[in-house]
Design a protein around this motif. Structure first.
Motif, PDB file in Angstrom:
ATOM      1  N   TRP A 256      -6.053  14.468  -6.189  1.00 27.85           N
ATOM      2  CA  TRP A 256      -4.749  14.516  -6.192  1.00 27.85           C
ATOM      3  C   TRP A 256      -3.856  13.260  -5.554  1.00 27.85           C
ATOM      4  CZ3 TRP A 256      -1.519  19.161  -3.584  1.00 27.85           C
ATOM      5  CH2 TRP A 256      -0.049  18.858  -4.032  1.00 27.85           C
ATOM      6  N   LEU A 257      -4.562  12.798  -4.234  1.00 30.75           N
ATOM      7  CA  LEU A 257      -3.725  11.656  -3.883  1.00 30.75           C
ATOM      8  C   LEU A 257      -4.242  10.337  -4.643  1.00 30.75           C
ATOM      9  CD1 LEU A 257      -4.359  12.279   0.260  1.00 30.75           C
ATOM     10  CD2 LEU A 257      -2.124  11.976  -1.291  1.00 30.75           C
ATOM     11  N   CYS A 258      -5.512  10.299  -5.417  1.00 30.85           N
ATOM     12  CA  CYS A 258      -5.939   9.141  -6.032  1.00 30.85           C
ATOM     13  C   CYS A 258      -4.768   9.119  -7.106  1.00 30.85           C
ATOM     14  CB  CYS A 258      -7.065   9.422  -6.327  1.00 30.85           C
ATOM     15  SG  CYS A 258      -8.537   9.035  -5.449  1.00 30.85           S
ATOM     16  N   GLU A 259      -4.211  10.120  -7.954  1.00 33.19           N
ATOM     17  CA  GLU A 259      -3.646  10.047  -8.864  1.00 33.19           C
ATOM     18  C   GLU A 259      -2.172   9.958  -8.589  1.00 33.19           C
ATOM     19  OE1 GLU A 259      -3.849  10.665 -12.618  1.00 33.19           O
ATOM     20  OE2 GLU A 259      -5.808   9.809 -11.880  1.00 33.19           O
ATOM     21  N   ALA A 260      -1.721  10.241  -7.091  1.00 34.77           N
ATOM     22  CA  ALA A 260      -0.395  10.096  -6.766  1.00 34.77           C
ATOM     23  C   ALA A 260      -0.285   8.370  -6.491  1.00 34.77           C
ATOM     24  CB  ALA A 260       0.100  10.669  -5.399  1.00 34.77           C
ATOM     25  N   ILE A 261      -1.431   7.811  -5.929  1.00 35.96           N
ATOM     26  CA  ILE A 261      -1.253   6.471  -5.789  1.00 35.96           C
ATOM     27  C   ILE A 261      -1.108   5.709  -7.053  1.00 35.96           C
ATOM     28  CG2 ILE A 261      -2.602   4.626  -4.947  1.00 35.96           C
ATOM     29  CD1 ILE A 261      -1.442   6.084  -2.676  1.00 35.96           C
ATOM     30  N   ARG A 262      -2.208   6.036  -8.111  1.00 35.09           N
ATOM     31  CA  ARG A 262      -1.968   5.422  -9.308  1.00 35.09           C
ATOM     32  C   ARG A 262      -0.798   5.386  -9.955  1.00 35.09           C
ATOM     33  NH1 ARG A 262      -2.601   6.398 -14.469  1.00 35.09           N
ATOM     34  NH2 ARG A 262      -2.638   8.841 -14.180  1.00 35.09           N
ATOM     35  N   LEU A 263      -0.021   6.554  -9.855  1.00 34.40           N
ATOM     36  CA  LEU A 263       1.262   6.355 -10.609  1.00 34.40           C
ATOM     37  C   LEU A 263       2.375   5.884  -9.825  1.00 34.40           C
ATOM     38  CD1 LEU A 263       1.485  10.624 -11.411  1.00 34.40           C
ATOM     39  CD2 LEU A 263       1.140   8.652 -12.812  1.00 34.40           C
ATOM     40  N   ARG A 264       2.066   5.930  -8.578  1.00 34.81           N
ATOM     41  CA  ARG A 264       3.061   5.103  -7.647  1.00 34.81           C
ATOM     42  C   ARG A 264       2.928   3.627  -8.002  1.00 34.81           C
ATOM     43  NH1 ARG A 264       2.829   4.324  -1.205  1.00 34.81           N
ATOM     44  NH2 ARG A 264       4.923   2.956  -0.945  1.00 34.81           N
ATOM     45  N   GLU A 265       1.571   3.069  -8.199  1.00 34.17           N
ATOM     46  CA  GLU A 265       1.386   1.767  -8.501  1.00 34.17           C
ATOM     47  C   GLU A 265       1.769   1.110  -9.984  1.00 34.17           C
ATOM     48  OE1 GLU A 265      -1.972  -0.022  -5.667  1.00 34.17           O
ATOM     49  OE2 GLU A 265      -2.824   1.454  -7.230  1.00 34.17           O
ATOM     50  N   GLU A 266       1.799   2.167 -10.882  1.00 36.18           N
ATOM     51  CA  GLU A 266       2.249   2.124 -12.124  1.00 36.18           C
ATOM     52  C   GLU A 266       3.685   1.806 -12.260  1.00 36.18           C
ATOM     53  OE1 GLU A 266       0.870   5.077 -14.680  1.00 36.18           O
ATOM     54  OE2 GLU A 266      -1.178   4.232 -14.763  1.00 36.18           O
ATOM     55  N   GLN A 267       4.341   2.620 -11.404  1.00 37.23           N
ATOM     56  CA  GLN A 267       6.075   2.491 -11.501  1.00 37.23           C
ATOM     57  C   GLN A 267       6.520   1.427 -10.594  1.00 37.23           C
ATOM     58  OE1 GLN A 267       7.216   6.671 -10.510  1.00 37.23           O
ATOM     59  NE2 GLN A 267       6.224   7.507 -12.091  1.00 37.23           N
ATOM     60  N   ALA A 268       5.949   1.220  -9.312  1.00 43.32           N
ATOM     61  CA  ALA A 268       6.542   0.234  -8.430  1.00 43.32           C
ATOM     62  C   ALA A 268       5.646  -0.950  -8.194  1.00 43.32           C
ATOM     63  CB  ALA A 268       6.587   0.826  -6.942  1.00 43.32           C
ATOM     64  N   GLY A 269       4.570  -1.043  -8.941  1.00 41.93           N
ATOM     65  CA  GLY A 269       3.676  -2.191  -8.912  1.00 41.93           C
ATOM     66  C   GLY A 269       2.569  -2.053  -7.833  1.00 41.93           C
ATOM     67  N   PRO A 270       1.638  -2.957  -7.790  1.00 39.06           N
ATOM     68  CA  PRO A 270       0.629  -3.142  -6.852  1.00 39.06           C
ATOM     69  C   PRO A 270       0.903  -3.033  -5.483  1.00 39.06           C
ATOM     70  CG  PRO A 270       0.303  -4.729  -8.488  1.00 39.06           C
ATOM     71  CD  PRO A 270       1.558  -4.288  -8.516  1.00 39.06           C
ATOM     72  N   LEU A 271       0.098  -2.038  -4.688  1.00 35.84           N
ATOM     73  CA  LEU A 271       0.525  -2.115  -3.171  1.00 35.84           C
ATOM     74  C   LEU A 271      -0.250  -2.971  -2.559  1.00 35.84           C
ATOM     75  CD1 LEU A 271       0.040   1.797  -2.924  1.00 35.84           C
ATOM     76  CD2 LEU A 271       2.262   0.585  -3.030  1.00 35.84           C
ATOM     77  N   ASP A 272       0.355  -3.270  -1.220  1.00 40.86           N
ATOM     78  CA  ASP A 272      -0.487  -4.058  -0.497  1.00 40.86           C
ATOM     79  C   ASP A 272      -1.746  -3.518   0.257  1.00 40.86           C
ATOM     80  OD1 ASP A 272      -1.081  -6.225   1.512  1.00 40.86           O
ATOM     81  OD2 ASP A 272       0.404  -5.648   2.892  1.00 40.86           O
ATOM     82  N   ASP A 273      -2.772  -3.637  -0.312  1.00 37.95           N
ATOM     83  CA  ASP A 273      -3.899  -2.990  -0.286  1.00 37.95           C
ATOM     84  C   ASP A 273      -5.172  -3.535   0.557  1.00 37.95           C
ATOM     85  OD1 ASP A 273      -4.601  -4.232  -2.413  1.00 37.95           O
ATOM     86  OD2 ASP A 273      -5.194  -2.665  -3.637  1.00 37.95           O
ATOM     87  N   GLY A 274      -4.936  -4.664   0.931  1.00 39.39           N
ATOM     88  CA  GLY A 274      -6.182  -5.705   1.377  1.00 39.39           C
ATOM     89  C   GLY A 274      -6.991  -4.841   2.544  1.00 39.39           C
ATOM     90  N   GLU A 275      -6.229  -4.306   3.507  1.00 42.93           N
ATOM     91  CA  GLU A 275      -6.936  -3.603   4.414  1.00 42.93           C
ATOM     92  C   GLU A 275      -7.641  -2.357   4.083  1.00 42.93           C
ATOM     93  OE1 GLU A 275      -6.062  -1.481   8.874  1.00 42.93           O
ATOM     94  OE2 GLU A 275      -4.293  -2.073   7.778  1.00 42.93           O
ATOM     95  N   ALA A 276      -6.966  -1.641   2.965  1.00 40.11           N
ATOM     96  CA  ALA A 276      -7.477  -0.615   2.580  1.00 40.11           C
ATOM     97  C   ALA A 276      -8.832  -0.813   1.810  1.00 40.11           C
ATOM     98  CB  ALA A 276      -6.689   0.558   1.677  1.00 40.11           C
ATOM     99  N   ASN A 277      -8.744  -1.731   1.113  1.00 39.72           N
ATOM    100  CA  ASN A 277      -9.757  -2.257   0.219  1.00 39.72           C
ATOM    101  C   ASN A 277     -10.918  -2.942   0.880  1.00 39.72           C
ATOM    102  OD1 ASN A 277      -8.464  -1.713  -1.930  1.00 39.72           O
ATOM    103  ND2 ASN A 277      -7.945  -3.796  -2.463  1.00 39.72           N
ATOM    104  N   ARG A 278     -10.629  -3.499   2.192  1.00 41.91           N
ATOM    105  CA  ARG A 278     -11.839  -3.811   3.011  1.00 41.91           C
ATOM    106  C   ARG A 278     -12.575  -2.496   3.677  1.00 41.91           C
ATOM    107  NH1 ARG A 278      -8.112  -7.943   3.993  1.00 41.91           N
ATOM    108  NH2 ARG A 278      -7.235  -6.971   5.688  1.00 41.91           N
ATOM    109  N   ARG A 279     -11.758  -1.509   4.276  1.00 38.30           N
ATOM    110  CA  ARG A 279     -12.462  -0.566   4.796  1.00 38.30           C
ATOM    111  C   ARG A 279     -12.989   0.534   3.796  1.00 38.30           C
ATOM    112  NH1 ARG A 279      -7.823   1.980   8.752  1.00 38.30           N
ATOM    113  NH2 ARG A 279      -9.446   3.588   9.043  1.00 38.30           N
ATOM    114  N   ALA A 280     -12.449   0.556   2.652  1.00 38.46           N
ATOM    115  CA  ALA A 280     -13.407   1.452   1.720  1.00 38.46           C
ATOM    116  C   ALA A 280     -14.635   0.561   1.269  1.00 38.46           C
ATOM    117  CB  ALA A 280     -12.189   1.661   0.483  1.00 38.46           C
TER     118      ALA A 280
END
Length: 462
Positions: free
Chosen positions: A15-39
């Protein structure tokens, strides 16, 4: 990551994955550098990395809190609807039998008990065939859940949940459980109140008609009572049915027969169908929920593949390693197990750096470029230090980029301090700018000092 995030079930993670995807589709890519590194550092499959990234972004931006608020609102909405269902069922029983001062018209009573139930059941079946999401009652619950949550992040969560469930066509089964469960509660309440009224009051039963023959009511009564009779419920005999058309019979046997017939019809045509549909919806829901998977063919997730699981990691190293690797110049490389680290951010070139450090404290150099910051952050994800000191020049303004870097660096260490360096001799420090630094660091929750933290880095205390 908080305990609430780590305890989320697989459905809530999707559910959260889809919510983040919808948010990025509507508002553009998020600042996800730290999240990508940790993931990426946590490893695992691509699905696990995407879920970890979504959890980190949702926790940072408030969508995780919004989901928890929505879940709480959904429970409150369910309690409200359940209370209304119980009260409504009791009201149906009172409306069917009345106050006992007048005879009860058995078919009016039956219509009061089962009429709305049968209409909504037919509506649910029609909506199910037309791929409706659960009827008016299901939409009411979704609307009420969002209202009770009172969180702005719910705007992305509600459509994201429906998208997740529609992958396996689960929304009809989930909302079907809600609809049939509430109707089951209402009919059970009606049956219990009906039984209590029949046990404590004396009712007479009649049927009335102007245009239909008496034999029609005899046949209809016996047809409706055939299935309840198989379960042991009493059914009036034809003579009793015909006699009840003139006036309410005073015989106790006739009263018990009509009472048993009314309870049996309510059970067989009301409670049992709703119970069977509730069990069916629950079974299909559990079966479909276990098969829910992240759709990695979504364009947004295909773009994340290279960032979270690079090709070199997925298929191995294609070229042989060179004889000698170029070492970074932004400070010494932090070895695994180093307990303390000192790093500086955008210092004046005229300032002598680094200070003399004891053997147990590593120097990460001065971070001036984006590449240096990225390299150090990647390194800290793999080897987080126990103590981290960040040296800053308070003559510079605390801009948002610097503060974001300080926050990310602090999250990479067990304990962090900010060292606000004293100005060079003969140069004054702007008190207003120093106050801005104090206020900004206070908002970040970071400890600061104008004294050298070398002793704290070496010993863990002052």
């Amino acid at each position: 990551m908080t305990e609430a995030a780590t305890r989320l079930s697989a459905l809530y993670r999707l559910w959260l994955c889809e919510a983040i995807r919808l948010r990025e589709e509507q508002a553009g890519p998020l600042d996800d550098g730290e999240a990508n590194r940790r993931a990426g550092a946590d490893g695992g499959s691509l699905t696990q990395r995407i879920e970890q990234r979504a959890l980190l972004l949702a926790e940072r931006d408030g969508q995780l809190a919004g989901l928890l608020h929505w879940r709480q609102g959904a429970r409150l909405a369910l309690i409200v609807l359940l209370v209304l269902a119980l009260l409504g069922g009791a009201g149906l029983a009172f409306a069917a039998l009345g106050d006992g001062l007048r005879p009860v018209n058995v078919f009016w009573a039956l219509g009061s008990l089962l009429g709305l139930h049968l209409l909504t059941l037919l509506g649910w079946v029609a909506g199910f065939c037309l791929a409706d999401s659960g009827g008016a009652l299901g939409r009411l619950w979704l609307w009420l859940s969002g209202k009770l949550a009172r969180d702005a992040q719910v705007a992305h969560l509600a459509p994201a949940l429906l998208l997740v469930l529609e992958r396996r066509r689960l929304s009809r089964w989930a909302l079907g459980m809600l609809v049939h469960g509430l109707w089951l509660a209402a009919l059970l309440s009606a049956a219990l109140v009906l039984l209590a009224l029949l046990a404590t009051r004396r009712y007479g039963f009649v049927w009335e008609t102007t245009i239909l023959a008496g034999d029609t009511f005899v046949a209809l009564t016996q047809a409706l009572g055939a299935l309840p009779a198989l379960l042991g419920f009493a059914i009036p005999d034809p003579d009793t049915i015909r006699a009840s058309g003139d006036s309410a019979l005073a015989a106790e046997a006739a009263r018990r027969a009509w009472s048993g017939w009314l309870l049996g019809v309510l059970l067989v045509y009301g409670l049992l169908p709703r119970l069977a549909l509730l069990i069916l919806c629950a079974w299909r829901w559990r079966h479909g929920r276990a098969r829910l998977r992240l759709d990695l063919e979504q364009p947004a997730y295909r773009l994340l593949r290279e960032r979270l699981q690079p090709s070199s990691e997925r298929i191995g190293v294609l070229d042989a390693a060179p004889a000698q690797l170029a070492e970074p110049t932004g400070g010494t490389r932090l070895a695994e197990g180093a307990g303390a680290l000192l790093v500086a951010v955008e210092l004046d070139e005229r300032r002598a750096w680094p200070p003399q450090l004891p053997a147990g404290v590593a120097d990460a150099g001065i971070l001036d470029s984006r590449e240096q910051r990225q390299r150090l952050l990647d390194q800290l994800v793999r080897f987080p230090p126990a103590r981290l000191a960040i040296a800053c020049d308070p003559r510079r303004s605390p801009d948002r980029g610097t503060l974001a870097l300080l926050g990310e660096l602090a999250r990479s260490a067990a304990s962090t301090r900010v060292w606000l360096l004293a100005p060079p001799p003969g140069e004054a420090l702007d008190s207003q700018r120093l106050g801005d630094w104090h206020a900004a660091l206070g908002k970040l929750g970071l400890a600061w000092s104008d004294a050298s933290p070398v002793g704290w880095l070496e010993n863990g205390h002052d």
